[in-house]
Scaffold this motif. Structure first.
Motif, mmCIF file in Angstrom:
data_model
loop_
_atom_site.group_PDB
_atom_site.id
_atom_site.type_symbol
_atom_site.label_atom_id
_atom_site.label_comp_id
_atom_site.label_asym_id
_atom_site.label_seq_id
_atom_site.Cartn_x
_atom_site.Cartn_y
_atom_site.Cartn_z
ATOM 1 N N LYS A 1 -86.477 18.715 53.021
ATOM 2 C CA LYS A 1 -85.414 19.679 53.248
ATOM 3 C C LYS A 1 -84.525 19.177 54.375
ATOM 4 C CE LYS A 1 -88.775 22.329 55.949
ATOM 5 N NZ LYS A 1 -89.461 23.636 56.126
ATOM 6 N N ALA A 2 -83.484 19.926 54.686
ATOM 7 C CA ALA A 2 -82.493 19.463 55.658
ATOM 8 C C ALA A 2 -83.110 19.148 57.010
ATOM 9 C CB ALA A 2 -81.389 20.510 55.809
ATOM 10 N N SER A 3 -84.064 19.964 57.467
ATOM 11 C CA SER A 3 -84.660 19.746 58.784
ATOM 12 C C SER A 3 -85.706 18.639 58.780
ATOM 13 C CB SER A 3 -85.283 21.043 59.298
ATOM 14 O OG SER A 3 -86.278 21.517 58.396
ATOM 15 N N VAL A 4 -86.262 18.324 57.617
ATOM 16 C CA VAL A 4 -87.253 17.241 57.487
ATOM 17 C C VAL A 4 -86.906 16.431 56.242
ATOM 18 C CG1 VAL A 4 -89.704 16.644 57.457
ATOM 19 C CG2 VAL A 4 -88.976 18.797 58.488
ATOM 20 N N PRO A 5 -85.842 15.616 56.289
ATOM 21 C CA PRO A 5 -85.431 14.864 55.100
ATOM 22 C C PRO A 5 -86.409 13.752 54.754
ATOM 23 C CG PRO A 5 -84.117 14.228 57.000
ATOM 24 C CD PRO A 5 -84.966 15.381 57.443
ATOM 25 N N ALA A 6 -86.544 13.470 53.456
ATOM 26 C CA ALA A 6 -87.445 12.422 52.995
ATOM 27 C C ALA A 6 -86.899 11.818 51.714
ATOM 28 C CB ALA A 6 -88.846 12.980 52.770
ATOM 29 N N TRP A 7 -87.345 10.603 51.407
ATOM 30 C CA TRP A 7 -86.902 9.885 50.224
ATOM 31 C C TRP A 7 -88.110 9.177 49.632
ATOM 32 C CZ3 TRP A 7 -84.854 10.051 54.994
ATOM 33 C CH2 TRP A 7 -83.584 10.656 55.124
ATOM 34 N N GLU A 8 -88.367 9.402 48.345
ATOM 35 C CA GLU A 8 -89.515 8.815 47.659
ATOM 36 C C GLU A 8 -89.029 7.921 46.536
ATOM 37 O OE1 GLU A 8 -93.786 10.268 45.732
ATOM 38 O OE2 GLU A 8 -92.199 11.724 46.127
ATOM 39 N N LEU A 9 -89.549 6.693 46.470
ATOM 40 C CA LEU A 9 -89.080 5.720 45.492
ATOM 41 C C LEU A 9 -90.245 4.936 44.907
ATOM 42 C CD1 LEU A 9 -87.150 5.162 48.415
ATOM 43 C CD2 LEU A 9 -85.616 4.682 46.526
ATOM 44 N N GLY A 10 -90.082 4.506 43.646
ATOM 45 C CA GLY A 10 -91.076 3.670 42.994
ATOM 46 C C GLY A 10 -90.403 2.550 42.224
ATOM 47 N N THR A 11 -91.103 1.448 42.037
ATOM 48 C CA THR A 11 -90.502 0.293 41.366
ATOM 49 C C THR A 11 -90.367 0.522 39.864
ATOM 50 O OG1 THR A 11 -92.708 -0.717 41.309
ATOM 51 C CG2 THR A 11 -91.180 -1.483 43.012
ATOM 52 N N ASP A 12 -89.224 0.093 39.360
ATOM 53 C CA ASP A 12 -88.985 0.031 37.921
ATOM 54 C C ASP A 12 -89.177 -1.389 37.430
ATOM 55 O OD1 ASP A 12 -87.819 1.251 35.374
ATOM 56 O OD2 ASP A 12 -86.412 -0.395 35.743
ATOM 57 N N ALA A 13 -88.951 -2.359 38.331
ATOM 58 C CA ALA A 13 -89.107 -3.779 37.981
ATOM 59 C C ALA A 13 -89.470 -4.577 39.231
ATOM 60 C CB ALA A 13 -87.826 -4.328 37.368
ATOM 61 N N VAL A 14 -90.334 -5.569 39.039
ATOM 62 C CA VAL A 14 -90.698 -6.509 40.103
ATOM 63 C C VAL A 14 -90.565 -7.918 39.534
ATOM 64 C CG1 VAL A 14 -92.476 -7.293 41.698
ATOM 65 C CG2 VAL A 14 -92.331 -4.863 41.109
ATOM 66 N N VAL A 15 -89.782 -8.749 40.226
ATOM 67 C CA VAL A 15 -89.587 -10.137 39.804
ATOM 68 C C VAL A 15 -90.161 -11.045 40.884
ATOM 69 C CG1 VAL A 15 -87.909 -11.900 39.168
ATOM 70 C CG2 VAL A 15 -87.501 -9.511 38.538
ATOM 71 N N ARG A 16 -90.890 -12.079 40.476
ATOM 72 C CA ARG A 16 -91.554 -12.963 41.431
ATOM 73 C C ARG A 16 -91.225 -14.423 41.131
ATOM 74 N NH1 ARG A 16 -95.411 -10.095 38.931
ATOM 75 N NH2 ARG A 16 -96.375 -11.992 38.094
ATOM 76 N N THR A 17 -91.151 -15.219 42.183
ATOM 77 C CA THR A 17 -91.069 -16.666 41.991
ATOM 78 C C THR A 17 -92.453 -17.186 41.619
ATOM 79 O OG1 THR A 17 -91.586 -17.230 44.287
ATOM 80 C CG2 THR A 17 -89.269 -16.769 43.756
ATOM 81 N N SER A 18 -92.521 -18.436 41.227
ATOM 82 C CA SER A 18 -93.803 -19.007 40.800
ATOM 83 C C SER A 18 -94.786 -19.143 41.960
ATOM 84 C CB SER A 18 -93.573 -20.383 40.162
ATOM 85 O OG SER A 18 -92.975 -21.269 41.096
ATOM 86 N N THR A 19 -94.310 -19.109 43.196
ATOM 87 C CA THR A 19 -95.187 -19.272 44.357
ATOM 88 C C THR A 19 -95.475 -17.950 45.068
ATOM 89 O OG1 THR A 19 -93.251 -19.747 45.748
ATOM 90 C CG2 THR A 19 -94.400 -21.635 44.758
ATOM 91 N N ALA A 20 -94.963 -16.836 44.564
ATOM 92 C CA ALA A 20 -95.146 -15.538 45.221
ATOM 93 C C ALA A 20 -96.476 -14.905 44.826
ATOM 94 C CB ALA A 20 -93.999 -14.606 44.846
ATOM 95 N N LYS A 21 -96.917 -13.940 45.643
ATOM 96 C CA LYS A 21 -98.123 -13.189 45.317
ATOM 97 C C LYS A 21 -97.892 -12.356 44.046
ATOM 98 C CE LYS A 21 -100.165 -12.693 49.918
ATOM 99 N NZ LYS A 21 -100.614 -11.717 50.962
ATOM 100 N N ASP A 22 -98.985 -12.044 43.383
ATOM 101 C CA ASP A 22 -98.914 -11.307 42.122
ATOM 102 C C ASP A 22 -98.743 -9.807 42.397
ATOM 103 O OD1 ASP A 22 -99.064 -10.550 39.486
ATOM 104 O OD2 ASP A 22 -101.255 -10.605 39.426
ATOM 105 N N VAL A 23 -97.539 -9.421 42.788
ATOM 106 C CA VAL A 23 -97.214 -8.014 43.004
ATOM 107 C C VAL A 23 -96.696 -7.432 41.694
ATOM 108 C CG1 VAL A 23 -95.759 -6.396 44.272
ATOM 109 C CG2 VAL A 23 -96.664 -8.413 45.430
#
Length: 207
Positions: free
Chosen positions: A145-167
């Motif tokens: 609410k206005a006095s306690v604002p918050a934002w919640e988000l989740g991934t729709d897509a994750v792209v990784r390079t060949s050397t990145a961790k498997d997220v």
């Protein structure tokens, strides 16, 4: 409810006494508007970003990282800059550093940069690129609410390079409580299910 809102405004003004005169360094010879993390300076915040207004600033504090695949938990310091140039998006840059038990810096840690892109239906797109070779596209909406604002988000897509961790997935919650910015992230990676990964509590240092 009105009294609570008034108290929140008064508390914000009190905290701003030490941050209102600070902003990002600027180059005077830029031919286009520079970024500002101080709503009192620079271009006006685009109306499309009003739901994200409380996030604009430079935030700094400490947090903790833990996960089954590491020998944690570990403490870290973090600075998060959320700025704008008058257009309908916010620029995001976060830098972290590992801390020892006494709070001394061990070494630089994670970095990420990207953009918050609010949409007309209140949906928020958050695009983040990490120095570890991962690119994440989040979708979410304002919460709280206005006095306690918050934002919640989740991934729709994750792209990784060949050397990145498997997220494979990530969720984030940002919220402002008593003038401080709280941040919690959950991740699914390295064969683990979605679960808490990092959390931090940041204080405003600019804006």
């Amino acid at each position: 409810m009105t009294a609570s809102g008034d108290e929140a405004i008064q508390a914000a003004e009190k905290r701003a006494e030490s941050t209102r005169d600070r902003n990002l360094p600027q180059f005077d010879d830029m031919p286009i508007p520079g970024d500002t993390a101080n709503l009192r300076e620079g271009p006006n915040l685009n109306d499309a970003c009003l739901a994200l207004l409380p996030l604009v600033g430079v935030w700094r504090g400490e947090g903790e990282v833990d996960y089954p695949t590491i020998e944690g938990p570990y403490r870290f310091g973090m600075q998060l800059t959320i700025a704008h140039d008058g257009r309908p998006f916010l620029a995001h840059e976060a830098r972290a550093w590992l801390l020892d038990e006494d709070g001394k810096v061990i070494r630089p840690a994670a970095r990420e940069s990207g953009f918050w892109r609010p949409q007309a239906d209140d949906t928020i797109e958050l695009l983040l690129t990490h120095n570890t070779g991962i690119v994440e596209l989040f979708y979410g909406k304002p919460r709280g609410k206005a006095s306690v604002p918050a934002w919640e988000l989740g991934t729709d897509a994750v792209v990784r390079t060949s050397t990145a961790k498997d997220v494979t997935a990530s969720q984030r919650l940002y919220g402002i409580v008593n003038g401080e910015l709280g941040f919690v992230e959950e991740r699914a990676m390295m064969g683990q299910e979605l679960q808490p990964h990092t959390s931090a509590l940041l204080r405003r240092v600019v804006g």
